[in-house]
Design a protein around this motif. Structure first.
Motif, mmCIF file in Angstrom:
data_model
loop_
_atom_site.group_PDB
_atom_site.id
_atom_site.type_symbol
_atom_site.label_atom_id
_atom_site.label_comp_id
_atom_site.label_asym_id
_atom_site.label_seq_id
_atom_site.Cartn_x
_atom_site.Cartn_y
_atom_site.Cartn_z
ATOM 1 N N UNK A 121 0.812 -1.212 0.000
ATOM 2 C CA UNK A 121 0.000 0.000 0.000
ATOM 3 C C UNK A 121 0.839 1.252 0.000
ATOM 4 N N UNK A 122 2.132 1.150 0.253
ATOM 5 C CA UNK A 122 2.991 2.332 0.275
ATOM 6 C C UNK A 122 3.310 2.784 -1.143
ATOM 7 N N UNK A 123 3.509 1.812 -2.061
ATOM 8 C CA UNK A 123 3.848 2.138 -3.440
ATOM 9 C C UNK A 123 2.980 1.289 -4.352
ATOM 10 N N UNK A 124 2.299 1.919 -5.276
ATOM 11 C CA UNK A 124 1.468 1.196 -6.232
ATOM 12 C C UNK A 124 2.333 0.868 -7.446
ATOM 13 N N UNK A 125 2.922 -0.322 -7.422
ATOM 14 C CA UNK A 125 3.854 -0.674 -8.492
ATOM 15 C C UNK A 125 3.133 -0.924 -9.808
ATOM 16 N N UNK A 126 1.884 -1.344 -9.769
ATOM 17 C CA UNK A 126 1.140 -1.537 -11.010
ATOM 18 C C UNK A 126 0.951 -0.199 -11.720
ATOM 19 N N UNK A 127 0.555 0.807 -10.961
ATOM 20 C CA UNK A 127 0.374 2.122 -11.576
ATOM 21 C C UNK A 127 1.713 2.730 -11.981
ATOM 22 N N UNK A 128 2.759 2.455 -11.199
ATOM 23 C CA UNK A 128 4.089 2.928 -11.578
ATOM 24 C C UNK A 128 4.530 2.329 -12.891
ATOM 25 N N UNK A 129 4.251 1.038 -13.099
ATOM 26 C CA UNK A 129 4.584 0.407 -14.378
ATOM 27 C C UNK A 129 3.789 1.040 -15.508
ATOM 28 N N UNK A 130 2.523 1.352 -15.253
ATOM 29 C CA UNK A 130 1.676 2.022 -16.252
ATOM 30 C C UNK A 130 2.282 3.364 -16.664
ATOM 31 N N UNK A 131 2.684 4.148 -15.677
ATOM 32 C CA UNK A 131 3.248 5.465 -15.960
ATOM 33 C C UNK A 131 4.525 5.374 -16.782
ATOM 34 N N UNK A 132 5.288 4.320 -16.587
ATOM 35 C CA UNK A 132 6.551 4.154 -17.293
ATOM 36 C C UNK A 132 6.371 3.492 -18.655
ATOM 37 N N UNK A 133 5.148 3.074 -18.978
ATOM 38 C CA UNK A 133 4.900 2.455 -20.265
ATOM 39 C C UNK A 133 5.016 0.953 -20.267
ATOM 40 N N UNK A 163 2.035 -3.811 -15.878
ATOM 41 C CA UNK A 163 0.978 -3.164 -15.095
ATOM 42 C C UNK A 163 -0.266 -4.038 -15.059
ATOM 43 N N UNK A 164 -0.618 -4.624 -16.201
ATOM 44 C CA UNK A 164 -1.780 -5.495 -16.264
ATOM 45 C C UNK A 164 -1.595 -6.719 -15.365
ATOM 46 N N UNK A 165 -0.432 -7.350 -15.473
ATOM 47 C CA UNK A 165 -0.171 -8.552 -14.678
ATOM 48 C C UNK A 165 -0.245 -8.270 -13.184
ATOM 49 N N UNK A 166 0.277 -7.106 -12.787
ATOM 50 C CA UNK A 166 0.333 -6.799 -11.363
ATOM 51 C C UNK A 166 -0.992 -6.260 -10.821
ATOM 52 N N UNK A 167 -1.790 -5.682 -11.716
ATOM 53 C CA UNK A 167 -3.080 -5.157 -11.280
ATOM 54 C C UNK A 167 -4.147 -6.246 -11.229
ATOM 55 N N UNK A 168 -4.041 -7.250 -12.119
ATOM 56 C CA UNK A 168 -5.121 -8.228 -12.260
ATOM 57 C C UNK A 168 -5.446 -8.976 -10.966
ATOM 58 N N UNK A 169 -4.450 -9.506 -10.237
ATOM 59 C CA UNK A 169 -4.815 -10.204 -8.998
ATOM 60 C C UNK A 169 -5.549 -9.306 -8.006
ATOM 61 N N UNK A 170 -5.119 -8.059 -7.898
ATOM 62 C CA UNK A 170 -5.788 -7.119 -6.991
ATOM 63 C C UNK A 170 -7.181 -6.783 -7.490
ATOM 64 N N UNK A 171 -7.330 -6.667 -8.827
ATOM 65 C CA UNK A 171 -8.642 -6.380 -9.397
ATOM 66 C C UNK A 171 -9.616 -7.518 -9.108
ATOM 67 N N UNK A 172 -9.141 -8.741 -9.236
ATOM 68 C CA UNK A 172 -9.999 -9.896 -8.995
ATOM 69 C C UNK A 172 -10.421 -9.992 -7.527
ATOM 70 N N UNK A 173 -9.621 -9.387 -6.656
ATOM 71 C CA UNK A 173 -9.957 -9.365 -5.235
ATOM 72 C C UNK A 173 -10.827 -8.164 -4.864
ATOM 73 N N UNK A 174 -11.174 -7.356 -5.864
ATOM 74 C CA UNK A 174 -12.101 -6.256 -5.623
ATOM 75 C C UNK A 174 -11.478 -4.905 -5.383
ATOM 76 N N UNK A 175 -10.191 -4.699 -5.761
ATOM 77 C CA UNK A 175 -9.532 -3.403 -5.587
ATOM 78 C C UNK A 175 -9.993 -2.457 -6.701
#
Length: 360
Positions: free
Chosen positions: A83-95, A100-112
């Motif tokens: 929760x200190x650093x959102x690495x999925x969004x950081x990957x998105x910002x860097x292109x 970003x998709x891989x790192x966001x998907x598990x959290x998305x499936x858990x309802x984030x």
């Protein structure tokens, strides 16, 4: 979750139409005033258009590529999310969209909701993957249910359009309002537009004003323009707000909104919202004209004819008249002026107008 975005230009015709019925600009007087309101703006909505970071775009859906096509190394494995650093969004910002998709998907499936919104953005724009609006709509809907303001705004637009979801205005309005109350600047502006459309007259303008003000403070030029017009023309507002009308118009003009640049020129020349300043009014009018605003081109011709804020220049006056006439804006007084100048001046004006069109 903030999503990098640039905003499309949209006019505020509904507001100006309501206000124009009550307000009259000063009548034209030689060497003094410019009349004709700016074109009355339309009820339209703003949509976010995410601007992808530079140096990206996988060409085959595998790995990440730079702008020259060379494969870049994948990011190292993600540390446990704290929760200190959102690495999925950081990957998105860097292109690094696939990362970003891989790192966001598990959290998305858990309802984030933030992760769900990020996946929806990637899918809706086709960033590193095939564009998939159906699945994007699904994730926007899930994130909207979870209360993410960006997702609520995007999902509201989909619901209004019936784009990959069943059209539902009531639900769209609900999500747009919630997104606005959640601080999404585009939603604030759009909810203001809805309130104006659904509540005729000053009632709608006053209901919308707090939302326009919030969006204006966040730098939305369309909202800044709306605030300026409402402050200037709606009665019964506090005097301290009325005194800020020209400042808000100037902010919208400085943001590059050509309708605001046009109106800023008119306000300065006619002394609306403050003292007259012919030179600065001329400068704003010329800037709007150079940006292709047809009404500004017409008015600029009048300024050159009457030497308002500038020296008289028949060729420049004729040039701007020719440009506005070609765009379909007729003006009998300028036509009389044009027919009255020398043939060589008409020829020079036409050549200048043609050059302007080639360059622009």
């Amino acid at each position: 979750m903030p999503i990098p975005a640039r905003f499309s230009r949209c006019a505020l015709f509904c507001i100006a139409a309501l206000l124009a019925a009550r307000t009259e600009f000063a009548q034209a007087q030689a060497n003094e005033t410019v009349t004709e309101r700016s074109p009355t703006p339309s009820q339209t909505f703003r949509t976010d258009r995410p601007q992808p970071p530079q140096g990206i775009e996988p060409s085959d859906g595998v790995g990440v590529f730079d702008r020259m096509g060379a494969k870049l190394p994948d990011l190292p494995p993600e540390k446990p999310y704290t929760g200190a650093i959102d690495e999925a969004f950081g990957a998105y910002q860097r292109g690094y969209y696939l990362t970003a998709m891989d790192r966001a998907l598990p959290r998305a499936q858990l309802g984030d909701p933030a992760a769900q919104t990020l996946i929806a953005e990637i899918l809706s724009q086709g960033l590193g993957v095939k564009r998939d609006m159906k699945n994007a709509a699904f994730w926007y809907g899930k994130a909207a249910e979870g209360g993410d303001p960006t997702a609520m705004f995007k999902y509201a637009l989909l619901l209004m359009e019936g784009n990959n979801v069943t059209r539902d205005k009531a639900k769209a309005d609900e999500y747009m309002r919630k997104a606005a109350d959640g601080g999404n600047s585009s939603a604030e502006f759009n909810w203001g537009q809805t309130l104006v459309a659904d509540n005729p007259g000053d009632k709608g303008l006053k209901l919308a004003l707090p939302y326009y003000e919030k969006a204006a403070e966040q730098g939305i030029a369309d909202a800044q323009y709306a605030v300026a017009q409402i402050y200037q023309q709606v009665p019964d507002l506090p005097e301290d707000k009325k005194q800020l009308a020209r400042e808000w118009m100037a902010r919208a003009a400085r943001a590059g909104f050509d309708t605001a640049q046009l109106d800023m020129g008119i306000w300065l020349i006619n002394g609306v919202g403050g003292p007259k300043d012919y030179v600065r009014g001329f400068e704003w009018m010329k800037l709007a004209a150079n940006r292709g605003n047809v009404a500004a081109q017409n008015k600029l011709a009048h300024l050159y004819v009457n030497a308002i804020g500038t020296a008289p220049d028949p060729v420049e006056a004729a040039k701007w008249y020719v440009l506005s006439r070609r765009a379909g804006l007729s003006d009998p007084s300028l036509e009389d002026f044009y027919l009255g100048i020398e043939d060589d001046q008409q020829k020079a004006a036409i050549e200048a107008a043609n050059k302007f069109r080639r360059i622009n």
